[in-house]
Design an enzyme around this catalytic site. Structure first.
Site, PDB file in Angstrom:
ATOM      1  CE  LYS A   1      81.240 -16.159  -7.768  1.00 47.35           C
ATOM      2  NZ  LYS A   1      81.404 -17.411  -7.059  1.00 47.35           N
TER       3      LYS A   1
HETATM    4  N1  PMP Z   1      86.590 -19.667  -4.216  1.00 41.91           N
HETATM    5  C1  PMP Z   1      85.528 -20.028  -4.964  1.00 41.91           C
HETATM    6  C2  PMP Z   1      85.670 -21.196  -5.881  1.00 41.91           C
HETATM    7  C3  PMP Z   1      84.325 -19.334  -4.880  1.00 41.91           C
HETATM    8  O1  PMP Z   1      83.267 -19.704  -5.624  1.00 41.91           O
HETATM    9  C4  PMP Z   1      84.231 -18.243  -3.982  1.00 41.91           C
HETATM   10  C5  PMP Z   1      82.933 -17.499  -3.852  1.00 41.91           C
HETATM   11  N2  PMP Z   1      82.836 -16.461  -4.793  1.00 41.91           N
HETATM   12  C6  PMP Z   1      85.371 -17.879  -3.241  1.00 41.91           C
HETATM   13  C7  PMP Z   1      86.536 -18.614  -3.377  1.00 41.91           C
HETATM   14  C8  PMP Z   1      85.359 -16.676  -2.333  1.00 41.91           C
HETATM   15  O2  PMP Z   1      85.332 -15.499  -3.126  1.00 41.91           O
HETATM   16  P1  PMP Z   1      84.630 -14.170  -2.635  1.00 41.91           P
HETATM   17  O3  PMP Z   1      85.259 -13.809  -1.338  1.00 41.91           O
HETATM   18  O4  PMP Z   1      84.915 -13.181  -3.698  1.00 41.91           O
HETATM   19  O5  PMP Z   1      83.182 -14.467  -2.504  1.00 41.91           O
END
Ligand code: PMP
Length: 296
Positions: free
Chosen positions: A160
């Site tokens: 991330k």
């Molecule tokens: N894909 C991306 C590119 C994201 O930025 C996010 C948000 N964090 C998600 C998927 C969903 O991840 P999460 O459920 O951990 O928030």
């Protein structure tokens, strides 16, 4: 809950081990990560004064750090403690939390060997899950993006990391310009990857389908949804799905910390509108999800 600009909010932020007033928090204008997007971050939700899946978020932060060769100068437990203390200090019941790790301003060299690694956690109030759920009942209108998710040879796709977000910002901005709410993005091989900043699930004949995370973030909400589906005996199939898979898909929803679980009403694929009317499984999973987060 207030809609004031984030930089005007009252409260505290944790910055390099100290709690400082959010309004007074500062970074230097020559910050390496501001120039080269060399930062990593997390996005967490606060429900009933607790951070949902905090350990998993901090674990993913450290994984992102490894992938970006960043050495975080705090332990996992120190950051977890800071997150928990910050929710108390800011007296938050429902909110969003943003941990961020970045390189400071000691040098502008591209490889930041002499730059200090800085760390902060901020949080602020947001709508509760329940009220956002009512908004989502209308269903999102997506468009298939011309942008694709980056190859693993171009970017650390499982981090991330801020450097990954340029494509997503452009893709979603294009969708807004065309009057859509968000995008669906393919990977380099033409398989469905994810939305801009959310994972995707499809419903066909009482079975859930979701792309693998080869070119998508390993979403923490995605993981929760799969575990809820298992507990409800709903089969889940992970795989590589071409865009034609959507032609006879009955239901479609997005998952992510910010968006939670959001039904998709339609997608525009090269001018052709495909509609999704089945929300039964999405509703059942959403109900369980809110039961879990409201019991925190
Ligand atoms: N894909 C991306 C590119 C994201 O930025 C996010 C948000 N964090 C998600 C998927 C969903 O991840 P999460 O459920 O951990 O928030």
């Amino acid at each position: 809950m207030s809609n004031i600009s984030l930089d005007q909010k009252e409260g505290y932020v944790w910055h390099n081990g100290e709690y400082v007033e959010l309004k007074e928090s500062k970074v230097h204008i020559l910050t390496h990560s501001l120039h080269y997007a060399s930062s990593i971050f997390e996005g967490c939700r606060i429900y009933n004064g607790k951070v949902f899946k905090l350990n998993e978020h901090i674990e993913r932060l450290f994984k992102s750090a490894d992938l970006m060769k960043i050495k975080i100068p705090f332990s996992r437990q120190e950051i977890i403690n800071a997150c928990e203390e910050l929710v108390r200090k800011n007296n938050l019941t429902f909110g969003y939390m943003r941990p961020l790790v970045w390189y400071g301003s000691q040098s502008m060299k591209i490889v930041p060997t002499t730059n200090k690694v800085e760390c902060m956690v901020a949080c602020w109030d947001t709508q509760t899950g329940k009220s956002t759920m009512i908004d989502k009942k209308a269903g999102l209108r997506l468009v298939l993006s011309n942008w694709i998710k980056p190859s693993e040879k171009m970017q650390p796709v499982h981090a991330k990391a801020s450097c990954n977000y340029g494509t997503m910002i452009l893709a979603k901005a294009d969708a807004f310009e065309q009057g859509f709410d968000d995008v669906l993005m393919l990977d380099q091989y033409g398989y469905i990857a994810e939305s801009s900043v959310a994972n995707v699930f499809f419903v066909k004949e009482n079975t859930l389908y979701t792309p693998t995370t080869k070119y998508a973030l390993e979403g923490i909400t995605r993981r929760s949804v799969i575990s809820i589906a298992n507990s409800l005996s709903i089969p889940v199939i992970e795989g590589d799905f071409p865009i034609e898979f959507l032609n006879d898909t009955e239901g479609f929803f997005l998952t992510g910390t910010a968006i939670e679980i959001a039904p998709v009403e339609s997608i525009n694929v090269s001018g052709k509108e495909i509609k999704f009317t089945d929300t039964e499984i999405a509703d059942a999973i959403t109900k369980e999800f809110y039961k879990i987060v409201q019991a925190l």
